[in-house]
Design a protein around this motif. Structure first.
Motif, short mmCIF file in Angstrom:
data_model
loop_
_atom_site.label_atom_id
_atom_site.label_comp_id
_atom_site.label_asym_id
_atom_site.label_seq_id
_atom_site.Cartn_x
_atom_site.Cartn_y
_atom_site.Cartn_z
N GLU A 146 14.54 10.88 23.50
CA GLU A 146 15.43 10.92 22.34
C GLU A 146 15.62 9.54 21.71
OE1 GLU A 146 15.55 14.37 24.63
OE2 GLU A 146 16.04 12.32 25.29
N ASP A 147 15.54 8.48 22.53
CA ASP A 147 15.70 7.12 22.01
C ASP A 147 14.64 6.76 20.98
OD1 ASP A 147 17.91 6.56 23.65
OD2 ASP A 147 16.63 5.90 25.30
N LEU A 148 13.49 7.40 21.06
CA LEU A 148 12.34 7.02 20.24
C LEU A 148 12.40 7.59 18.82
CD1 LEU A 148 9.61 7.47 22.98
CD2 LEU A 148 10.71 5.35 22.25
N LYS A 149 13.19 8.63 18.63
CA LYS A 149 13.39 9.21 17.29
C LYS A 149 12.06 9.57 16.62
CE LYS A 149 17.64 6.55 16.66
NZ LYS A 149 18.36 5.54 15.83
N ILE A 150 11.24 10.27 17.36
CA ILE A 150 9.93 10.68 16.83
C ILE A 150 10.12 11.90 15.93
CG2 ILE A 150 7.64 11.53 17.43
CD1 ILE A 150 7.95 10.03 20.10
N GLU A 151 9.55 11.83 14.75
CA GLU A 151 9.66 12.95 13.81
C GLU A 151 8.59 13.99 14.11
OE1 GLU A 151 9.62 11.66 9.80
OE2 GLU A 151 11.26 10.21 10.06
N ARG A 152 8.93 15.22 13.83
CA ARG A 152 8.01 16.32 14.09
C ARG A 152 6.77 16.20 13.21
NH1 ARG A 152 10.42 22.30 13.90
NH2 ARG A 152 11.57 21.37 15.66
N ASP A 153 5.63 16.50 13.79
CA ASP A 153 4.34 16.56 13.09
C ASP A 153 3.81 15.20 12.63
OD1 ASP A 153 4.31 19.33 13.37
OD2 ASP A 153 5.42 19.63 11.50
N GLU A 154 4.43 14.10 13.07
CA GLU A 154 3.85 12.81 12.70
C GLU A 154 2.84 12.37 13.77
OE1 GLU A 154 6.46 9.48 12.54
OE2 GLU A 154 7.50 9.95 14.40
N MET A 155 1.85 11.63 13.33
CA MET A 155 0.86 11.12 14.27
C MET A 155 1.48 10.00 15.10
SD MET A 155 -2.95 9.60 13.55
CE MET A 155 -4.01 9.13 14.91
N VAL A 156 1.28 10.05 16.41
CA VAL A 156 1.91 9.08 17.31
C VAL A 156 0.83 8.37 18.13
CG1 VAL A 156 3.50 8.75 19.23
CG2 VAL A 156 4.01 10.45 17.47
N ILE A 176 5.55 8.52 28.49
CA ILE A 176 4.46 8.52 27.50
C ILE A 176 3.83 9.90 27.42
CG2 ILE A 176 2.22 7.52 26.90
CD1 ILE A 176 3.14 4.94 28.27
N ARG A 177 3.72 10.56 28.56
CA ARG A 177 3.17 11.93 28.58
C ARG A 177 4.07 12.88 27.80
NH1 ARG A 177 1.45 15.99 27.90
NH2 ARG A 177 0.20 17.41 29.17
N LYS A 178 5.39 12.72 27.93
CA LYS A 178 6.33 13.57 27.19
C LYS A 178 6.26 13.30 25.69
CE LYS A 178 9.72 13.97 30.95
NZ LYS A 178 11.09 13.59 31.39
N PHE A 232 0.81 -1.21 0.00
CA PHE A 232 0.00 0.00 0.00
C PHE A 232 0.85 1.27 0.00
CE2 PHE A 232 -2.83 -3.26 1.67
CZ PHE A 232 -3.99 -3.03 0.93
N ASN A 233 2.15 1.09 -0.25
CA ASN A 233 3.06 2.24 -0.37
C ASN A 233 3.05 3.11 0.89
OD1 ASN A 233 5.00 3.74 -1.73
ND2 ASN A 233 3.48 5.15 -2.59
N VAL A 234 3.15 2.44 2.03
CA VAL A 234 3.19 3.14 3.32
C VAL A 234 4.62 3.13 3.84
CG1 VAL A 234 2.38 3.14 5.71
CG2 VAL A 234 0.81 2.50 3.86
N PRO A 235 5.23 4.28 4.08
CA PRO A 235 6.60 4.30 4.62
C PRO A 235 6.66 3.57 5.96
CG PRO A 235 5.92 6.49 3.89
CD PRO A 235 4.69 5.63 3.86
N PHE A 236 7.70 2.77 6.14
CA PHE A 236 7.80 1.96 7.36
C PHE A 236 9.23 1.95 7.87
CE2 PHE A 236 8.72 -2.06 9.48
CZ PHE A 236 7.74 -2.08 10.46
N GLU A 237 9.38 2.20 9.16
CA GLU A 237 10.67 2.06 9.83
C GLU A 237 10.45 1.37 11.16
OE1 GLU A 237 12.81 5.67 10.36
OE2 GLU A 237 12.70 6.25 8.25
N TYR A 238 11.42 0.55 11.56
CA TYR A 238 11.32 -0.14 12.84
C TYR A 238 12.55 0.20 13.67
CZ TYR A 238 10.61 -3.82 16.27
OH TYR A 238 10.41 -4.51 17.44
N ASN A 239 12.32 0.75 14.83
CA ASN A 239 13.41 1.18 15.70
C ASN A 239 13.39 0.34 16.97
OD1 ASN A 239 15.47 2.65 16.95
ND2 ASN A 239 14.04 4.17 17.77
#
Length: 212
Positions: free
Chosen positions: A26-36, A65-67, A7-14
């Protein structure tokens, strides 16, 4: 992975090889503006709480989780009361809990079923041994009731979301239609409760951080 490619969905596993209470934002490498979405099902019982003689690592994980500031926090818990400091009461409550689980299996799966035997030995057997034979930090089976988790989550700065009644009705209809009559599916304080013969053994709810 193949589903994402299809389905052409970008996927990364950390993968993070750390205890939950030592993970940093910082360990989670969350990108700005992505749905989490934080999906935490039935594993926080292994994170030490106050009964382990330490500051509550569970609160540390909830604060992380709150952060993260997720759009949705899905929280599933084992609803257990066998986390007391006194062995006698812990043994009694564990007996009630696991007796219900084994009774459920007896009524739904043959005793000689290979998968059942494997699950009883590798999952239930290991957990029961840990509850009964271990103390201190070695005892990793430390469940709490959904009502206690509700207090923790609220204190950590989350607000609970109401259950989707259409989904609840659909699930209840499926249970009534195709499952043993002794299966329990109920609601309380916006938790979906699951159990056997009146004993609540699992609970599920959804949360969001309180945003000022």
């Amino acid at each position: 992975m193949s589903y994402c490619k299809r389905f052409n969905v970008p996927f990364e596993y950390n993968a993070i090889a750390k205890k939950w209470d030592t993970i940093s934002l910082e360990d989670l490498k969350i990108e700005r503006d992505e749905m989490v979405v934080v999906n935490c099902l039935y594993r926080l019982r292994h994170v030490p709480d106050e009964s382990a003689g330490l500051d509550s690592r569970r609160d540390d994980v909830l604060n992380l989780i709150r952060k993260i500031n997720p759009d949705l926090f899905i929280h599933g818990i084992v609803n257990g009361t066998y986390n007391g400091s006194f062995f006698t009461s812990r043994f009694r409550e564990a007996l009630y809990h696991y007796s219900s689980l084994f009774d459920m299996l007896d009524n739904t799966i043959p005793r000689e079923d290979h998968d059942r035997l494997l699950y009883e030995r590798e999952e239930f057997g290991r957990d029961v041994m840990n509850v009964i034979a271990c103390e201190g930090p070695v005892r990793t089976e430390r469940p709490e009731t959904y009502k206690k988790w509700q207090v923790r989550n609220l204190r950590a700065g989350f607000r609970q979301l109401p259950l989707n009644q259409d989904i609840v009705k659909e699930v209840k209809a499926k249970v009534r239609k195709g499952y043993n009559n002794d299966f329990l599916l109920d609601e309380d304080s916006d938790w979906m409760l699951q159990g056997w013969k009146g004993r609540v053994m699992y609970a599920l709810s959804c949360w969001m951080p309180v945003r000022e």
